[in-house]
Design a protein around this motif. Structure first.
Motif, mmCIF file in Angstrom:
data_model
loop_
_atom_site.group_PDB
_atom_site.id
_atom_site.type_symbol
_atom_site.label_atom_id
_atom_site.label_comp_id
_atom_site.label_asym_id
_atom_site.label_seq_id
_atom_site.Cartn_x
_atom_site.Cartn_y
_atom_site.Cartn_z
ATOM 1 N N PRO A 34 16.071 6.925 -11.494
ATOM 2 C CA PRO A 34 15.983 8.383 -11.639
ATOM 3 C C PRO A 34 14.824 8.878 -12.496
ATOM 4 N N GLY A 35 14.015 7.986 -13.059
ATOM 5 C CA GLY A 35 12.967 8.422 -13.984
ATOM 6 C C GLY A 35 11.881 9.255 -13.354
ATOM 7 N N GLY A 36 11.485 8.926 -12.114
ATOM 8 C CA GLY A 36 10.484 9.720 -11.423
ATOM 9 C C GLY A 36 9.070 9.194 -11.514
ATOM 10 N N ARG A 37 8.849 8.016 -12.137
ATOM 11 C CA ARG A 37 7.502 7.451 -12.217
ATOM 12 C C ARG A 37 7.053 6.988 -10.837
ATOM 13 N N ARG A 38 5.759 7.167 -10.551
ATOM 14 C CA ARG A 38 5.231 6.804 -9.240
ATOM 15 C C ARG A 38 4.269 5.635 -9.348
ATOM 16 N N SER A 39 4.194 4.864 -8.254
ATOM 17 C CA SER A 39 3.315 3.707 -8.219
ATOM 18 C C SER A 39 3.044 3.338 -6.770
ATOM 19 N N THR A 40 2.420 2.168 -6.572
ATOM 20 C CA THR A 40 2.064 1.681 -5.241
ATOM 21 C C THR A 40 2.544 0.245 -5.085
ATOM 22 N N ARG B 57 6.391 -5.982 -5.762
ATOM 23 C CA ARG B 57 5.511 -5.892 -6.928
ATOM 24 C C ARG B 57 4.763 -4.568 -6.868
ATOM 25 N N LEU B 58 4.698 -3.885 -8.010
ATOM 26 C CA LEU B 58 4.076 -2.568 -8.078
ATOM 27 C C LEU B 58 2.776 -2.630 -8.861
ATOM 28 N N ALA B 59 1.910 -1.651 -8.606
ATOM 29 C CA ALA B 59 0.588 -1.635 -9.252
ATOM 30 C C ALA B 59 0.676 -1.308 -10.734
ATOM 31 N N ASP B 60 1.675 -0.524 -11.136
ATOM 32 C CA ASP B 60 1.758 -0.054 -12.513
ATOM 33 C C ASP B 60 2.904 -0.722 -13.255
ATOM 34 N N GLU B 61 2.711 -0.918 -14.551
ATOM 35 C CA GLU B 61 3.780 -1.461 -15.383
ATOM 36 C C GLU B 61 4.737 -0.323 -15.740
ATOM 37 N N ILE B 62 5.913 -0.348 -15.117
ATOM 38 C CA ILE B 62 6.930 0.678 -15.331
ATOM 39 C C ILE B 62 8.181 -0.011 -15.848
ATOM 40 N N ASP B 63 8.838 0.617 -16.787
ATOM 41 C CA ASP B 63 10.073 0.058 -17.334
ATOM 42 C C ASP B 63 11.190 0.281 -16.317
ATOM 43 N N ILE B 64 11.476 -0.762 -15.541
ATOM 44 C CA ILE B 64 12.478 -0.695 -14.472
ATOM 45 C C ILE B 64 13.579 -1.698 -14.772
ATOM 46 N N ALA B 65 14.831 -1.290 -14.576
ATOM 47 C CA ALA B 65 15.969 -2.167 -14.815
ATOM 48 C C ALA B 65 16.868 -2.182 -13.580
ATOM 49 N N GLU C 175 18.133 0.841 -10.865
ATOM 50 C CA GLU C 175 17.176 1.888 -10.514
ATOM 51 C C GLU C 175 16.761 1.728 -9.060
ATOM 52 N N LEU C 176 16.205 2.793 -8.494
ATOM 53 C CA LEU C 176 15.921 2.848 -7.066
ATOM 54 C C LEU C 176 14.427 3.037 -6.851
ATOM 55 N N ILE C 177 13.826 2.141 -6.073
ATOM 56 C CA ILE C 177 12.443 2.309 -5.630
ATOM 57 C C ILE C 177 12.502 2.994 -4.271
ATOM 58 N N ALA C 178 11.953 4.188 -4.178
ATOM 59 C CA ALA C 178 12.126 5.017 -2.984
ATOM 60 C C ALA C 178 10.787 5.507 -2.460
ATOM 61 N N ALA C 179 10.708 5.584 -1.122
ATOM 62 C CA ALA C 179 9.548 6.169 -0.466
ATOM 63 C C ALA C 179 9.871 7.613 -0.102
ATOM 64 N N GLU C 180 8.842 8.395 0.154
ATOM 65 C CA GLU C 180 9.024 9.802 0.516
ATOM 66 C C GLU C 180 9.727 9.941 1.872
ATOM 67 N N PRO C 181 10.574 10.977 2.038
ATOM 68 C CA PRO C 181 10.981 11.943 1.021
ATOM 69 C C PRO C 181 11.976 11.333 0.050
ATOM 70 N N VAL C 182 11.772 11.624 -1.228
ATOM 71 C CA VAL C 182 12.540 10.998 -2.298
ATOM 72 C C VAL C 182 13.842 11.763 -2.525
ATOM 73 N N PRO C 183 14.995 11.073 -2.628
ATOM 74 C CA PRO C 183 16.247 11.783 -2.924
ATOM 75 C C PRO C 183 16.242 12.319 -4.355
ATOM 76 N N GLY D 263 0.794 -1.224 0.000
ATOM 77 C CA GLY D 263 0.000 0.000 0.000
ATOM 78 C C GLY D 263 0.822 1.267 0.000
ATOM 79 N N ASP D 264 2.149 1.168 0.214
ATOM 80 C CA ASP D 264 3.010 2.354 0.211
ATOM 81 C C ASP D 264 3.102 2.963 -1.178
ATOM 82 N N ARG D 265 3.068 4.288 -1.227
ATOM 83 C CA ARG D 265 3.333 4.999 -2.469
ATOM 84 C C ARG D 265 4.845 5.136 -2.624
#
Length: 416
Positions: free
Chosen positions: A263-269, A293-301, A304-312, A256-258
């Protein structure tokens, strides 16, 4: 076994690090009888009157023949209170890189000082590395107190020297313990020969120093190591599976975390957390290896960094402090690889801000950084990375510099 403590030992040549580690292993009954017997026999063959406990840790034949330790030796032992992973680092100045390696993940560093010599340059270097790497707890064992007949005045003078250096470096948690690694005074048990010392023995300190860190409220950081997709022949339930495997390096994640993918900046849950042995969890904390596992299909390789707020903020310009570990000096204009978590990018050294003077602990001008120098540099990166300041996170605020052709590690770096 209780909680785990990661510690490292450091010190100058012949300060007695290996003997101290051997003494800890013997006095905590973490050595088999046949091992100790073999050490006694080897010591007798050398004409020694008692067991040379250094032989318990200097395991390589070449090291034993030279009488020195030349690499980081990792040891594992336990007491009823705690289990320990110990990195026994070498003392020679040319192997400071090994001390950096051992101290980089340590919760406690034990630095030895020979009471007859007091604080020397390598002592100052090791304490500077401990301060730079922000090792939470620093212990200085003033060793060989038996060789000065347990003289209170001599020992106190050296202890005061150590505390003065610690104060100059801004080390907040510094403990000084007078010991004799050879005879065991103040190592596992308090010594009757130091009635003027009312502090803990080294082992008592290591068993009680607080190491648990409640960092669940820190922002989550998850560098992606692998992207998991279904293989051919996978069942229907896995056909649309996409997971991101890695280790939580900071904070925690819950379903449930956003989150934001950098570095792309796409957001998901976060919609699922899969565990290594199968099954699912509701949350994962620092040092846990999981698959998100994320809710949205994002091109991730990978990288890359999956980060919670506050985002660097992703950056291409980096100001950092480095410990230079290569024999060839670092100069402005050098092209290197910068490895931050699972991401590796090309970087150019744009400037050298200064070098730490180990005598005064003041920064002095420098046109280059030589082997074992600690200094400030600027880097320009070909692709962005997303670090936290090292003061906030020892994992996501650190990086290493790598030779682009040989793959050799050239420096350990801390983001300012």
């Amino acid at each position: 076994m209780g909680e785990l403590l990661r510690l490292a030992t450091a010190g100058s040549v012949d300060d007695g690090k290996s003997t101290l580690v051997g003494r800890l292993l013997v006095d905590t009954k973490n050595i088999m009888i046949d091992q100790y017997t073999a050490v006694e026999q080897a010591s007798a063959a050398r004409g020694l009157d008692q067991a040379d406990l250094a032989l318990l840790t200097d395991g390589l034949r070449a090291e034993r023949e030279q009488g020195i330790t030349i690499d980081v030796a990792y040891r594992y032992f336990a007491t009823p209170t705690r289990s320990f992973i110990l990195a026994d680092c070498p003392g020679h100045v040319q192997y400071t890189r090994n001390t950096v390696t051992g101290a980089s993940t340590a919760q406690v560093i034990v630095t030895l000082v020979d009471v007859r010599h007091g604080v020397v340059e390598q002592t100052r270097r090791h304490l500077a590395v401990a301060a730079l790497l922000r090792v939470p707890h620093v212990v200085v064992a003033v060793n060989k107190i038996d060789l000065v007949d347990f003289d209170h005045g001599v020992i106190t003078e050296v202890c005061d020297q150590v505390r003065a250096v610690g104060a100059d470096l801004g080390i907040d948690d510094l403990t000084v313990i007078p010991v004799s690694a050879l005879l065991g005074d103040n190592v596992a048990e308090p010594s009757d020969r130091t009635p003027w010392y009312d502090g803990p023995s080294l082992m008592a300190y290591l068993e009680t120093v607080p190491v648990a860190v409640d960092d669940v409220d820190e922002p989550g950081r998850f560098p992606v190591q692998y992207v998991l997709r279904p293989q051919s022949g996978a069942g229907e339930e896995f056909r649309d599976y996409r997971g991101y495997a890695g280790r939580v390096e900071r904070g925690s994640f819950s379903v449930g975390d956003r989150v934001c993918v950098l570095p792309g900046g796409r957001r998901s849950t976060v919609v699922g957390i899969d565990l290594p042995g199968g099954g699912a969890g509701r949350s994962a904390g620092a040092s846990e290896s999981v698959t998100l596992r994320l809710a949205d299909e994002i091109d991730i390789a990978r990288g890359e960094l999956i980060a919670a707020e506050p985002v660097p903020e992703p950056v291409r310009q980096l100001d950092a402090t480095v410990c230079w570990l290569d024999e060839r000096p670092l100069r402005t204009g050098d092209r290197l690889l910068v490895k931050h978590t699972t991401r590796t990018v090309t970087g150019i050294v744009t400037g050298i801000g200064g070098r730490l003077n180990l005598s005064t602990f003041e920064e002095e001008p420098a046109g280059e950084l030589a082997l074992n120098d600690i200094g400030r540099i600027g880097l320009t990166l070909a692709d962005p990375i997303s670090p936290d300041p090292y003061a906030e996170s020892r994992t996501t605020g650190s990086f290493v510099l790598v030779h682009p052709q040989t793959g050799n590690t050239l420096a350990a770096g801390m983001v300012s």
